[in-house]
Design an enzyme around this catalytic site. Structure first.
Site, PDB file in Angstrom:
ATOM      1  N   PHE A   1       6.352 -26.972  87.685  1.00 55.46           N
ATOM      2  CA  PHE A   1       4.923 -27.335  88.241  1.00 55.46           C
ATOM      3  C   PHE A   1       3.946 -26.362  87.071  1.00 55.46           C
ATOM      4  CE2 PHE A   1       1.033 -27.148  90.019  1.00 55.46           C
ATOM      5  CZ  PHE A   1       0.565 -28.557  90.217  1.00 55.46           C
TER       6      PHE A   1
ATOM      7  N   ASP B   1       5.480 -37.308  85.082  1.00 54.80           N
ATOM      8  CA  ASP B   1       6.495 -36.575  85.759  1.00 54.80           C
ATOM      9  C   ASP B   1       7.322 -37.615  86.373  1.00 54.80           C
ATOM     10  OD1 ASP B   1       7.573 -35.103  87.853  1.00 54.80           O
ATOM     11  OD2 ASP B   1       5.768 -34.518  88.765  1.00 54.80           O
TER      12      ASP B   1
HETATM   13  P1  IMP Z   1       3.835 -38.956  88.205  1.00 55.74           P
HETATM   14  O1  IMP Z   1       3.353 -40.307  88.854  1.00 55.74           O
HETATM   15  O2  IMP Z   1       4.926 -38.340  89.095  1.00 55.74           O
HETATM   16  O3  IMP Z   1       4.472 -39.374  87.031  1.00 55.74           O
HETATM   17  O4  IMP Z   1       2.767 -37.873  88.023  1.00 55.74           O
HETATM   18  C1  IMP Z   1       1.635 -38.089  87.154  1.00 55.74           C
HETATM   19  C2  IMP Z   1       0.444 -37.220  87.490  1.00 55.74           C
HETATM   20  O5  IMP Z   1       0.776 -36.216  88.441  1.00 55.74           O
HETATM   21  C3  IMP Z   1      -0.020 -36.704  86.318  1.00 55.74           C
HETATM   22  O6  IMP Z   1      -0.765 -37.450  85.688  1.00 55.74           O
HETATM   23  C4  IMP Z   1      -0.668 -35.364  86.826  1.00 55.74           C
HETATM   24  O7  IMP Z   1      -2.149 -35.727  87.112  1.00 55.74           O
HETATM   25  C5  IMP Z   1       0.111 -34.986  87.962  1.00 55.74           C
HETATM   26  N1  IMP Z   1       1.111 -34.081  87.765  1.00 55.74           N
HETATM   27  C6  IMP Z   1       2.359 -34.106  87.647  1.00 55.74           C
HETATM   28  N2  IMP Z   1       3.127 -33.052  87.265  1.00 55.74           N
HETATM   29  C7  IMP Z   1       2.188 -32.168  87.240  1.00 55.74           C
HETATM   30  C8  IMP Z   1       2.319 -30.874  87.238  1.00 55.74           C
HETATM   31  O8  IMP Z   1       3.550 -30.072  86.847  1.00 55.74           O
HETATM   32  N3  IMP Z   1       1.021 -30.128  87.309  1.00 55.74           N
HETATM   33  C9  IMP Z   1      -0.168 -30.609  87.683  1.00 55.74           C
HETATM   34  N4  IMP Z   1      -0.284 -32.065  87.734  1.00 55.74           N
HETATM   35  C10 IMP Z   1       0.830 -32.608  87.631  1.00 55.74           C
END
Ligand code: IMP
Ligand code: MG
Length: 184
Positions: free
Chosen positions: A160, A111
Site C-alpha cells: 500500500f 491495483d
Molecule cells: P483498483 O480498482 O483496485 O485497480 O484500484 C485503483 C484505484 O485505487 C487507484 O486509482 C487508486 O486511487 C486506488 N489505490 C489502489 N492502490 C492504492 C495504494 O496502494 N495506495 C493508494 N491508493 C491506491
C-alpha cells in the site's frame, strides 16, 4: 547528493520511503518521450486524468507532451482506507469530448484493475476510438482485470503506497515522493 527521505506518519499508520522524486521524474521523462514518439501519427488525442490520485503525475507528464492534444479529467472513486471496496462510482464522467478520439488515460495506480476496466468500458460506451492506459504505478501481483496498462512507469509489489498524488484516507497526496506502508 540524494535528498534523505524518512518515515512519515499519516493518521494511524507509518510509511517508509519507496520511490524518490528523482526516480519518479526520470521515469516520467522516459515515458513522455515514448508517448510523444508512439502517438505522433494519431489524429485526435485526448489525455484524460483520473482524479484525484493522478493530479501530480498528470501535471508532470503533461508538461513534457509535445503532441497536439487535448487535456481533460474524469473522476471515479473506489477505495476506503487501505482496501479497494470493489464498487466503482463515476463522480465526474465523460461526455462528447472523447468521441472518435484516441484517449490516453492517466492513472496514479492500477491495483486490482477493477477501476481501469470500469473506465475502459465507460470510454467505449462514450465512443472513444482507442483507449491507451498510462499509469504511474502497476501493482501487478494484485491485478485481476482485463485491460492491462499500455505504459507503466513502475511495476510494484503488493504494497500500500502513498504520496505523489496517492492517499491514505485522503491524506498524504501532497508528498513529493512515494512511500509504502511500514511492515509491523
Ligand atoms: P483498483 O480498482 O483496485 O485497480 O484500484 C485503483 C484505484 O485505487 C487507484 O486509482 C487508486 O486511487 C486506488 N489505490 C489502489 N492502490 C492504492 C495504494 O496502494 N495506495 C493508494 N491508493 C491506491
Ligand atoms: Mg486513482
Amino acid at each position: 547528493m540524494e535528498k534523505m527521505m524518512s518515515v512519515v506518519k499519516i493518521l494511524d499508520k507509518e510509511f517508509i520511503p519507496y520511490i524518490s522524486a528523482e526516480e519518479i521524474s526520470a521515469r516520467i521523462a522516459e515515458t513522455a518521450k515514448t508517448l510523444n514518439n508512439n502517438l505522433a501519427n494519431k489524429e485526435e488525442v485526448i489525455f484524460l486524468g483520473v482524479l484525484n490520485g493522478s493530479f501530480m503525475f498528470y501535471a508532470d507528464i503533461a508538461r513534457q507532451i509535445t503532441l497536439k492534444a487535448q487535456f481533460s479529467f474524469m473522476r471515479v472513486s473506489s477505495y476506503h482506507g487501505t482496501e479497494s471496496t470493489g464498487t466503482i462510482k463515476s463522480i465526474m464522467g465523460v461526455g462528447n469530448e472523447v468521441k472518435g478520439k484516441t484517449v490516453v488515460i492517466i492513472e496514479d495506480i492500477v491495483d486490482t484493475g477493477l477501476t481501469i476496466d470500469y473506465i475502459c468500458k465507460t470510454l467505449e460506451e462514450a465512443g472513444a476510438k482507442e483507449v491507451i492506459i498510462c499509469t504511474l504505478l502497476f501493482k501487478e501481483p494484485a491485478f485481476k482485470g482485463v485491460n492491462r496498462p499500455t505504459y507503466s512507469c513502475f511495476t510494484i509489489e503488493n504494497e500500500f503506497v502513498v504520496g505523489y498524488g496517492l492517499d491514505y484516507d485522503e491524506y498524504g497526496r501532497n508528498l513529493p515522493e512515494i512511500y509504502k506502508l511500514k511492515p509491523n
